[in-house]
Structures are given as C-alpha cells and as structure tokens.
Design an enzyme around this catalytic site. Sequence first.
Site, PDB file in Angstrom:
ATOM      1  N   GLU A 122       0.833  -1.212   0.000  1.00  0.00           N
ATOM      2  CA  GLU A 122       0.000   0.000   0.000  1.00  0.00           C
ATOM      3  C   GLU A 122       0.867   1.261   0.000  1.00  0.00           C
ATOM      4  O   GLU A 122       0.528   2.253  -0.642  1.00  0.00           O
ATOM      5  CB  GLU A 122      -0.915   0.017   1.233  1.00  0.00           C
ATOM      6  CG  GLU A 122      -1.959  -1.087   1.266  1.00  0.00           C
ATOM      7  CD  GLU A 122      -3.101  -0.874   0.274  1.00  0.00           C
ATOM      8  OE1 GLU A 122      -3.155   0.192  -0.369  1.00  0.00           O
ATOM      9  OE2 GLU A 122      -3.937  -1.785   0.150  1.00  0.00           O
ATOM     10  N   ASP A 267      -4.495 -10.076  -8.624  1.00  0.00           N
ATOM     11  CA  ASP A 267      -4.755  -9.089  -9.679  1.00  0.00           C
ATOM     12  C   ASP A 267      -3.564  -8.311 -10.243  1.00  0.00           C
ATOM     13  O   ASP A 267      -3.136  -8.514 -11.379  1.00  0.00           O
ATOM     14  CB  ASP A 267      -5.846  -8.124  -9.196  1.00  0.00           C
ATOM     15  CG  ASP A 267      -5.655  -7.598  -7.763  1.00  0.00           C
ATOM     16  OD1 ASP A 267      -4.575  -7.769  -7.200  1.00  0.00           O
ATOM     17  OD2 ASP A 267      -6.601  -6.994  -7.230  1.00  0.00           O
ATOM     18  N   GLU A 375     -19.416  -5.118  -4.857  1.00  0.00           N
ATOM     19  CA  GLU A 375     -18.062  -5.523  -4.466  1.00  0.00           C
ATOM     20  C   GLU A 375     -17.741  -6.934  -4.969  1.00  0.00           C
ATOM     21  O   GLU A 375     -16.648  -7.189  -5.446  1.00  0.00           O
ATOM     22  CB  GLU A 375     -17.953  -5.467  -2.933  1.00  0.00           C
ATOM     23  CG  GLU A 375     -16.671  -5.994  -2.335  1.00  0.00           C
ATOM     24  CD  GLU A 375     -15.471  -5.116  -2.608  1.00  0.00           C
ATOM     25  OE1 GLU A 375     -15.628  -3.985  -3.109  1.00  0.00           O
ATOM     26  OE2 GLU A 375     -14.345  -5.569  -2.332  1.00  0.00           O
ATOM     27  N   GLU A 409     -12.132   0.186 -10.592  1.00  0.00           N
ATOM     28  CA  GLU A 409     -11.702  -0.732 -11.667  1.00  0.00           C
ATOM     29  C   GLU A 409     -12.632  -0.785 -12.874  1.00  0.00           C
ATOM     30  O   GLU A 409     -12.165  -0.915 -14.009  1.00  0.00           O
ATOM     31  CB  GLU A 409     -11.496  -2.152 -11.109  1.00  0.00           C
ATOM     32  CG  GLU A 409     -10.345  -2.270 -10.110  1.00  0.00           C
ATOM     33  CD  GLU A 409     -10.721  -1.781  -8.713  1.00  0.00           C
ATOM     34  OE1 GLU A 409     -11.933  -1.607  -8.439  1.00  0.00           O
ATOM     35  OE2 GLU A 409      -9.799  -1.562  -7.898  1.00  0.00           O
TER      36      GLU A 409
END
EC number: 3.2.1.-
Length: 509
Positions: A122, A267, A375, A409
């Site tokens: 992060e 991902d 989600e 996304e």
Amino acid sequence: MHLISLSLPLTALSLVTPSLGYPQLNTARLLSRTNSIESRADAVKEAFVHAWEGYKRYAYPHDELHPISNGFGDSRNGWGASTVDALSTAIIMGNATIVNQILDHIAQIDYSKTKDEVSLFETTIRYLGGMLSGYDLLKGPASGLAEDPEKVERLLTQSEKLADVLKFAFDTPSGVPYNNLNISSRGNDGSETNGLAVTGTLVLEWTRLSDLTNDPEYAQLSQKAESYLLNPKPESAQPFKGLVGSQINIANGQFADGHVSWDGGDDSFYEYLIKMYVYNPQKYALYRDRWVDAAESTIKHLASHPSTRPDLTFLSSYDNGQYSLNSQHLTCFDGGSFLLGGTVLDRQDFINFGLDLVNGCHATYNQTLTGIGPESFGWDPKSVPADQKALYERAGFYITNGAYILRPEVIESFYYAWRVTGKEIYREWVWNGFLAINKYCRTASGFAGLTDVNAANGGDRYDNQESFLFAEVLKYIYLTFAPEGEWQVQRGDGNKFVYNTEAHPIQVA
Ligand SMILES: *[C@@H]1O[C@H](CO)[C@@H](O)[C@H](O)[C@H]1NC(C)=O
Ligand SMILES: *[C@@H]1O[C@H](CO)[C@@H](O)[C@H](O)[C@H]1NC(C)=O
Ligand SMILES: *[C@@H]1O[C@H](CO)[C@@H](O)[C@H](O)[C@H]1NC(C)=O
C-alpha cells in the site's frame, strides 16, 4: 487499485443511515443536462475540488476524510495518504493551487515515524507511486505548475527516503519481502508466505526510483522478488501456463499453492507484467512473454459465461481441478489489462476479449438499482440465493457483497476501452458511472461508500472516503473527457506514460 480485502476496512467503519440526512444534492440533476465533452470535463474537476475542499477543511493532513461525520482517519500511517494520492490528479487537471498545497505537505512528511504497522504494498502504490508520478509530471509535461522547483526535487528525495525506510523488508533468505512491517523495530508480522499481488506490484515503482536516482539497489530488490514469480516453482504452482498460485514462501521463494485468479490478492501481479513491458520494452520482454502466456491461458481456461446470459463473459478462478464462478469489482481491471496488452502488442484477439470483459463488468453496473456494481458477485447456477433468482435470470449474476467503497476498476476499464476503440459508447458508460456516484455517494464534504448498490438509494453509507477516490476514480473519469495529453493512454506502442495500479502515471524509461 487492487487487493484490499473488504472485510478489513469495513469493520472499522461506522455505518450511517441515510435517514441521518446526508444531503441528496441537486448536482445529479444538473449534471444530467451536461452534454458537451468540455462541460463534462469541468463537472469532474468540480467534483474533485469539492472532495479536496471537504478533505482540506475537515481532515487535512490526515489520511482520509470521514465524509458524513466530517471527521478523519489515519488508516495509511498518518502521512497524509489522500494528499499524496491527489497530487497526480490535481496536476493533470491543471489546478496549481492544489498542486502547490500538496507539494508543501509532501516536503515535510517524516516517513521514518508511524505508530502503526506499514504495508509495503500500500505504501509503494499510494505514497511512492504518487510522489514519483508527481515528479515525472512536474519535471515533464506539467512543468509550469509548481511554484517552487525545490519542492519538486523533494518529491524524489522523499521517495528515496521512504524506500530506504522500507527496503529492509526484502532482507529475507529468498529476497521475497515481508509485506507487514514494523519500521521502528525493523520487524515484521512473522508471516511464512507473502501474497502474489503484494509481491508482484512493487517492481514498477521501485525500478522507476532506480532509474531516476541512478541507484540500482531499488530495482534489484524488487526484481529479485519478482524473479520467483516469473519462474514459478514447483510445477504445481502453474496449473496453466502463465497463471500462477497466490502465496509465495518467504524462506525459499517457492509457491505454496496453485490457486489461480485475477481477483484481489492476485490481480495487479498480472497488471504489472504488461506494464513493465510498456515501461521499458527493451529490458522487460520476459515480463511481456509471461503476460501473453497468462492472457492466452485466461481466455482458454478462466473465461466463463453465465447460464442465463451466455452473451456475458466473466473470469472464474481455479484451484486443484475446481472452478469457482465468482468475481469481484477489483477483478474488473482485467478488461483494461487485455486492452492495453492488445493494443501495445497489436493482438486483436486480446482487444476483443478485453471488450468482452468490459461488457461483463458493465452488466454488473447497469443491472443494479443504483447503476453501480457490487463488491463481489457470482454466477454459479447451483448457488443462486432464493431472493436473487430474478436478478440472475435477467442479469446473469447474483450479488455476494453489495457494497461499493468508491473503487475505480470498472470505470478504469471503460477508459481503456474508450482510448483503444474510440467508440463513444464507452465514454457514455463512464459518464453514467459518474452520474450515479454523484447521485448516491456525494455528501456535503466529499463522497461516501454505499452498503448495497442494489437497494433503493444504495442502502446505508460508509463514513469513509478512501484516498483512491482522488487518485483513481476521479482521474479516470476526468481523462475520459479531457483533451489529448502526453499522459493519456495511447493506441499502439506510443505510450509516454504508464499507470501504476493506483492510477499514478509514471513516465516510460
Ligand atoms: C483549484 O482549486 C482551488 C482550491 O480548492 C479552487 O478554489 C479552485 O476553484 C480550483 N480551480 C479550478 C479551475 O477548478
Ligand atoms: C514496533 O516495535 C516496537 C519495538 O519493539 C514496539 O514498541 C511497537 O509497539 C511496534 N509497533 C507496532 C505497530 O507493532
Ligand atoms: C445495459 O447495457 C446494455 C449494453 O449497452 C444495454 O443494451 C442495456 O439496455 C442496458 N440496460 C439498462 C437497464 O440500462
């Protein structure tokens, strides 16, 4: 931006019911009359300034605004995540006032101190990516915006300081880093394995830092870790060529499983394979080859069509002979990845498949009551919840988690579809997403998440505005209506910038 598992952040968030009276602003009605491309771009800038001013007033310099209570949170070590994440978007929008406010803040961050555990992933994608992108843009195509050239240089020295604080993470027997760090004790959380995405989503930022500083150490550390992902062992880690397991043993760099997906946790490893090639095609041809292997195997083995809507394409996941017919909002970056790879490598089959994925993710948006997608969702005919049979019949999916926490996304992939095909329909889809976000998420001081995209009015609200609202959501929407610029995604091999997974554009080598 990818990966964050929903269960974590949301448990910490307070729920606020709509009856507590967040304002249903008239903005949505005004926006629906906004038709010219220029006025749409202006409307996105207005939304960004709205969110910035709310954050500035109630939360600066903390990590994020609580957009209903007008409080703040420090979920990213208290270094000002929203401030740093907003920089590249403010630059692209050309707002010098905000850019210079952010530069003043970044110049005085002390990255050596925090009371909380630090996530290597992060921190890399938000802070390091945000600062390096700001540096590339302000030294390059946006060089007129900064008042103080010294503060632009600070972006790079602060990036180096931050990486120097973090780099002990790679000091393991294999070189595969720990993700969860204690930077004061130079300790870690004692994990035996590290995840695929968190290991494989460092290499673009750390390589860029080396290229800008002429210090090869950062690139070497991240590429050593990546080497285990590019040459997966044992054989069971790669059930289909190019598609690899999701946990890597920190002691020896071997994969611990063969669970394969493009979902959160995996991902952005795939995302960065093709992006490293865009960054430097001479040096990272192996990354390209591995992305091509993964993409071909994905079309062959993971593409899945709901029984009730065979026209739609989603990506399933696979483990040990079993397919799971579930996917996520996070996974919807996949269309954009296929479109980028397809245009850069001139592979129409990848472009076509990317558009199929974009179309499937669009279905998760335009079939809900709010026009925003959930989600997570499923399409296993044996597991349709009784109260969602009608939705499954009509839409081809049922909702397994109806939250929307301001993720980018789906809109990100619409943006790639627009840039690669030039077809207006994809711009309309972006605009419809923007209208829905304004209608349901906007508060008096910013934007809030929804608990149920398929409930009237979006259900309740989460009193949290993730920093990626600034970095990603508003950037991809703005870029869709913005004039041409060196930072826009290009068709073919003409890209001058490549976006990190937090939507920070990094100048190609
Ligand atoms: C730039 O940001 C400032 C500070 O929030 C705001 O007052 C101003 O209106 C913005 N300018 C434009 C052109 O949006
Ligand atoms: C980090 O380690 C120090 C020294 O052992 C300890 O005092 C501190 O509580 C730890 N921080 C976290 C976030 O665990
Ligand atoms: C959803 O999008 C598809 C594809 O553009 C379109 O045909 C359909 O009418 C839309 N449905 C709704 C309910 O908006």
